[in-house]
Design an enzyme around this catalytic site. Structure first.
Site, PDB file in Angstrom:
ATOM      1  N   GLN A   8       0.825  -1.212   0.000  1.00 14.70           N
ATOM      2  CA  GLN A   8       0.000   0.000   0.000  1.00 14.70           C
ATOM      3  C   GLN A   8       0.856   1.258   0.000  1.00 14.70           C
ATOM      4  OE1 GLN A   8      -3.461   0.013  -0.455  1.00 14.70           O
ATOM      5  NE2 GLN A   8      -2.716  -2.032  -0.963  1.00 14.70           N
ATOM      6  N   HIS A  39       1.573   3.008  -3.351  1.00 10.91           N
ATOM      7  CA  HIS A  39       0.528   3.691  -4.123  1.00 10.91           C
ATOM      8  C   HIS A  39       0.826   5.175  -4.276  1.00 10.91           C
ATOM      9  CE1 HIS A  39      -2.610   0.974  -5.350  1.00 10.91           C
ATOM     10  NE2 HIS A  39      -2.595   0.367  -4.177  1.00 10.91           N
ATOM     11  N   GLU A  56      -9.023   1.032   5.534  1.00 10.59           N
ATOM     12  CA  GLU A  56      -9.512   0.585   4.220  1.00 10.59           C
ATOM     13  C   GLU A  56      -9.257  -0.914   4.064  1.00 10.59           C
ATOM     14  OE1 GLU A  56      -8.639   1.533  -0.519  1.00 10.59           O
ATOM     15  OE2 GLU A  56      -7.151   2.055   1.008  1.00 10.59           O
ATOM     16  N   HIS A  57      -8.025  -1.320   4.318  1.00  9.50           N
ATOM     17  CA  HIS A  57      -7.651  -2.738   4.263  1.00  9.50           C
ATOM     18  C   HIS A  57      -7.189  -3.167   5.651  1.00  9.50           C
ATOM     19  CE1 HIS A  57      -6.657  -1.084   0.172  1.00  9.50           C
ATOM     20  NE2 HIS A  57      -7.374  -2.140  -0.196  1.00  9.50           N
ATOM     21  N   ASP A  68      -6.970  -6.775  -4.317  1.00  9.23           N
ATOM     22  CA  ASP A  68      -6.791  -5.685  -5.281  1.00  9.23           C
ATOM     23  C   ASP A  68      -7.049  -6.140  -6.706  1.00  9.23           C
ATOM     24  OD1 ASP A  68      -6.285  -3.491  -3.745  1.00  9.23           O
ATOM     25  OD2 ASP A  68      -4.106  -3.522  -3.983  1.00  9.23           O
ATOM     26  N   HIS A  78     -53.764  14.606   4.441  1.00 13.19           N
ATOM     27  CA  HIS A  78     -53.366  13.209   4.624  1.00 13.19           C
ATOM     28  C   HIS A  78     -54.517  12.406   5.230  1.00 13.19           C
ATOM     29  CE1 HIS A  78     -49.311  14.654   3.854  1.00 13.19           C
ATOM     30  NE2 HIS A  78     -48.791  13.433   4.040  1.00 13.19           N
TER      31      HIS A  78
END
Length: 876
Positions: A703, A706, A772-773, A806, A865
């Site tokens: 990661q 990235h 996230e992971h 991924d 109503h």
């Protein structure tokens, strides 16, 4: 400095003269006069445009009614305009410099002229004079300390013209009456005699000192001239001078180093001539150097070098590529321009400016444009009188705002830091980011020795420091795309992606086969991943509507429909990510979305990686938007001429993408939703004594590579110093072996290891962080899943690297970051589905539920109503 004479031309006929001077010979004088009428105004504007640097143009505009037309002529390059008294007043009211104005005298008597010029300091023009004695007398009375006086005659003779010229007047003579020949013939005047009328010499031999320069004013050498040599030079169009020993000297006649004559003029004291020439051959000097003072320097030297290289650069060399590959040259100009903008010190600015000038001049030489051409245009711009507002185009303004923040030219330090963290750029070799004692290492904190507040601060994501500043940068980009569509998208793609060859912001399906050429093993990998993702998401389909009878006669149901139009953002930047196209596109295909729009930043040559084009083809995308960042999001949210508006935007990206998604989703006029506020990648690895240090380090780095705005966390459960060191050693070893090591270092700089005592503490920290992971490299990892409350996706056990998620396992990798896993799910089939509920009541059902409905409507004071039920049941 005043010219020696003006050659009067007719704009309609001067280019094909029957007698007198032709256009080339006019350029030797360099100064021309033309009368402009309403009928010839357009011709005058064209003439000014085409004669930049060739002629200095003086225009008679007394016949023009519109003062705006006069100003337009000045702005287009007229050196001076000859005007009436009324026009003079109008121009001065508009703040036109009086040095650009010549007043036409109205009469032929002394009194009329004195009255006309009273109270002014502008140049004057006495035209069509008949009495040369009167002109002489008036000029003598007017004196020498005065503005310039231009004079024309109704029947000019050489003698008359010379008489007024010697009194400092500037004669205006029809070009048809002039000749460059030494003996021009009856009724014609010699240009050489007029040029030399006021020339003086302090030499016993009567020769005139002559400075020879090139068109840039660089001195080539010093020679001598006579009236005869000047006449021969004008007649032949070459450099001809007077040798003190050998008579006329035709420069280069024996050596071949000839000169093309450009112009001849006198200096301010009329005792030195300047010949402007185009030197051919080896140069001016007999020693075969460009000048008698040695070699050219600076830009002139660079121009000569580039011109030589254009002719002789070896095929395939860098220089040859610059001349033959317009996109490479464009990219280098943009690169150097950016580096100049980013430079701060005097030394750096000078260095980067030199680089930019090198590539800019390469562009010029490649197109046959010389420095002389450039300087002529600079001179033309310097005399413009109309002033533009001067704002930059939106794409450039937005880039400048981002650059100001990135480079610290903004006064706001937090903005600078925000954009630096958001930028997906490598750290320089000299940047110590991610290094501790020369090794790539994360910070280490032992939770038992830190306060909860300190731990919380350490876990802060770098991307969360800048939302307001990032939004401020995105807003003008979004507005530009919203209002200007394709044109704005292209501008931003040219600027940010350097894809300056693009003329369309989209690539439309069906995509050409040659854009999807892949190695067989790559195509196979994509095909396998496609099928696994399809299977997992197809299994998420609801087989049939949900139907529930909540009470007798009251049937409620829920059924699903696909979102009709979806936009998929596939990041580009420093990595090729066809996996994102699959993760976003396959569920859209399975869900049955009718329109799939995919956006991804192109490469600098304007192309998209074939892997992404192939993936887009497989998922059925109708178009690929060739843009990234906020501009791509805006194009999909609002639609452009070439991009269909979508109903939902999905996909990860950096902070600019996330901010843009948030902005458009909050704009009710856009009518678009988003999947989640996804941002830079992150991973949290929980490792205990059973974990493999090699695997732990590799998962962290998967990661970190990235982008520099990624963050990776390791929670070490009960590890001792030796076990911690083993992970840290592996991290340093593996990181230094990665091609993207300088990106990794940027991410490692704000990543850390937390040492905890128990798995329960580890999972509490993980749930608070909401990664996230989440990777569980611990004993009995499957049981630990029961402790997971917040995570985008979980990877269980040592044989489940995050990489499989991924790419190819089947789960989706488009996941919530920033801690949004507490509120959001990752992309799944449901992300492309909307649920619609229905109610179906019988009369019995309305009877059964009606009383409750009417009572609640009464309580809420919504009478309509209540009546919608009571009228059906016949209840008052």
């Amino acid at each position: 400095m005043a010219p020696p004479l003006l050659a009067a031309i007719d704009l309609q006929t001067y280019q094909q003269p029957t007698h007198g001077l032709n256009p080339q010979q006019l350029s030797y004088i360099g100064t021309v006069f033309a009368g402009v009428t309403p009928e010839t105004l357009d011709q005058a504007l064209v003439h000014l445009q085409q004669s930049v640097g060739r002629y200095t143009n003086y225009l008679g505009v007394a016949s023009l009614d519109s003062i705006d037309d006069v100003i337009s002529l000045l702005d287009a390059g007229a050196a001076k305009v000859f005007v009436t008294r009324q026009q003079l007043s109008q121009l001065l009211e508009k703040n036109i410099d009086q040095d650009r104005i010549v007043l036409c005298l109205p009469g032929s008597t002394r009194e009329e002229n004195i009255e006309a010029i009273a109270g002014t300091q502008v140049d004057v023009y006495a035209h069509q004079m008949q009495d040369v004695e009167f002109a002489e007398a008036w000029l003598k009375e007017y004196g020498t300390d005065r503005p310039d006086v231009f004079v024309s005659f109704s029947n000019p003779t050489l003698e008359d013209v010379v008489r007024v010229a010697k009194l400092g007047a500037i004669p205006v003579i029809p070009a048809q009456a002039l000749k460059v020949d030494a003996e021009p013939g009856p009724g014609l005047m010699s240009v050489a005699k007029l040029l030399m009328a006021n020339a003086t010499s302090d030499r016993p031999d009567g020769l005139f000192t002559t400075l020879v320069t090139d068109e840039r004013g660089i001195a080539l050498g010093l020679v001598y001239s006579s009236e005869e040599s000047v006449a021969k030079s004008l007649e032949t169009g070459r450099g001809v001078y007077q040798s003190r020993k050998r008579g006329l000297w035709y420069k280069g006649e024996s050596s071949g180093d000839v000169q093309e004559l450009v112009s001849i003029s006198l200096d301010c004291d009329n005792d030195c001539l300047q010949f402007v020439v185009r030197q051919k051959g080896r140069g001016f000097c007999h020693l075969a150097t460009p000048t008698c003072f040695g070699q050219y320097r600076g830009l002139s030297k660079l121009q000569k070098t580039l011109q030589s290289r254009k002719e002789s650069a070896p095929a395939g060399s860098y220089t040859a590529r610059l001349f033959n590959d317009s996109q490479l040259l464009r990219a280098k100009i943009l690169e150097e321009a950016t580096e100049l903008c980013d430079a701060n010190t005097k030394e750096d600015i000078a260095f980067e400016a030199a680089d930019l000038l090198y590539f800019a001049l390469t562009k010029c030489v490649s197109a046959g444009v010389s420095l002389e051409d450039v300087e002529r245009n600079l001179d033309a711009k310097s005399i413009k009188v109309k002033r533009r507002q001067g704002d930059a185009k939106p794409a450039f303004a937005a880039q400048a705002a981002a650059a100001a923040a990135t480079n610290g030219t903004s006064n706001d330090t937090s903005t600078k830091e925000a954009v630096k963290e958001a930028a997906e750029i490598s750290k320089s070799k000299d940047d110590p980011a991610g290094l501790k004692n020369g090794r790539i290492a994360m910070r280490r904190l032992v939770t038992s020795k830190e306060s909860p507040k300190a731990i919380q601060a350490a876990l802060q994501r770098p991307s969360q420091r800048s939302s307001e500043k990032i939004i401020g940068i995105c807003n003008p980009i979004i507005e530009a795309v919203k209002t200007r569509g394709d044109a704005a998208v292209l501008e931003y793609t040219h600027k940010f992606e350097k894809a300056t060859s693009l003329t369309s912001p989209v690539l439309k399906a069906p995509f050409p086969e040659h854009l999807m050429k892949l190695a067989p093993e790559t195509a196979k990998a994509i095909d396998i991943s496609f099928e696994n993702i399809r299977k997992f998401h197809a299994a998420q389909k609801e087989e049939k509507p949900l139907i529930v009878e909540t009470m007798p006669g009251v049937v409620c149901s829920r059924f699903s429909r696909s979102i009709e139009r979806v936009g998929l953002y596939v990041p580009g930047g420093t990595a090729v990510l066809p996996s994102s196209a699959l993760m976003l596109g396959v569920p859209a295909l399975v869900a049955g979305c009718k329109k799939i729009v995919l956006a991804t930043p192109p490469r600098s040559d304007g192309s998209v990686t074939p892997e992404i084009v192939y993936a887009a083809h497989k998922v059925g995308a109708e178009v690929i938007v060739l843009a990234g960042g906020a501009q791509a999001v805006a194009a999909m949210a609002y639609g452009t001429e070439s991009v269909s508006k979508v109903d939902k935007i999905l996909g990860p990206g950096n902070q600019f993408v996330t901010a843009a998604k948030m902005i458009v989703s909050n704009d009710t006029n856009a009518g678009v939703s988003i999947d989640m506020p996804a941002g830079p990648s992150e991973v949290l690895v929980v490792a205990d004594a059973s974990s493999n240090p090699i695997f732990v380090a590799s998962d962290l780095l998967s990661q970190a590579e990235h982008g520099v705005d990624s963050q990776v966390i390791c929670i070490a459960v009960g590890l001792n110093e030796e076990q911690l060191a083993a992970i840290e050693d592996e991290l340093d070893k593996q990181a230094n072996a990665l091609p993207r090591v300088d990106i990794v270092r940027g991410a490692i700089e704000h990543s850390l290891t937390l040492v905890v005592d128990s798995i329960e503490e580890a999972m509490k920290l993980s749930n608070d962080y909401a990664p996230e992971h989440l990777i569980l490299q611990v004993q009995d990892a499957e049981k630990v899943v029961d402790l997971v409350e917040n995570a985008g996706s979980v990877f269980i056990g040592q044989w489940t690297p995050e990489s499989v998620g991924d790419y190819s396992a089947g789960v989706n990798h488009s996941l919530p970051t920033f801690g949004y896993a507490k509120q959001y799910s990752g992309v799944n089939l449901g992300s492309y589905i909307k649920h619609i509920t229905s109610s179906n009541l019988s009369y019995e059902g309305l009877q059964n539920v009606g009383a409750a409905v009417m009572e609640l409507a009464r309580v809420e004071q919504l009478e309509a109503h209540r009546r919608a039920v009571s009228l059906r049941l016949g209840v008052a």
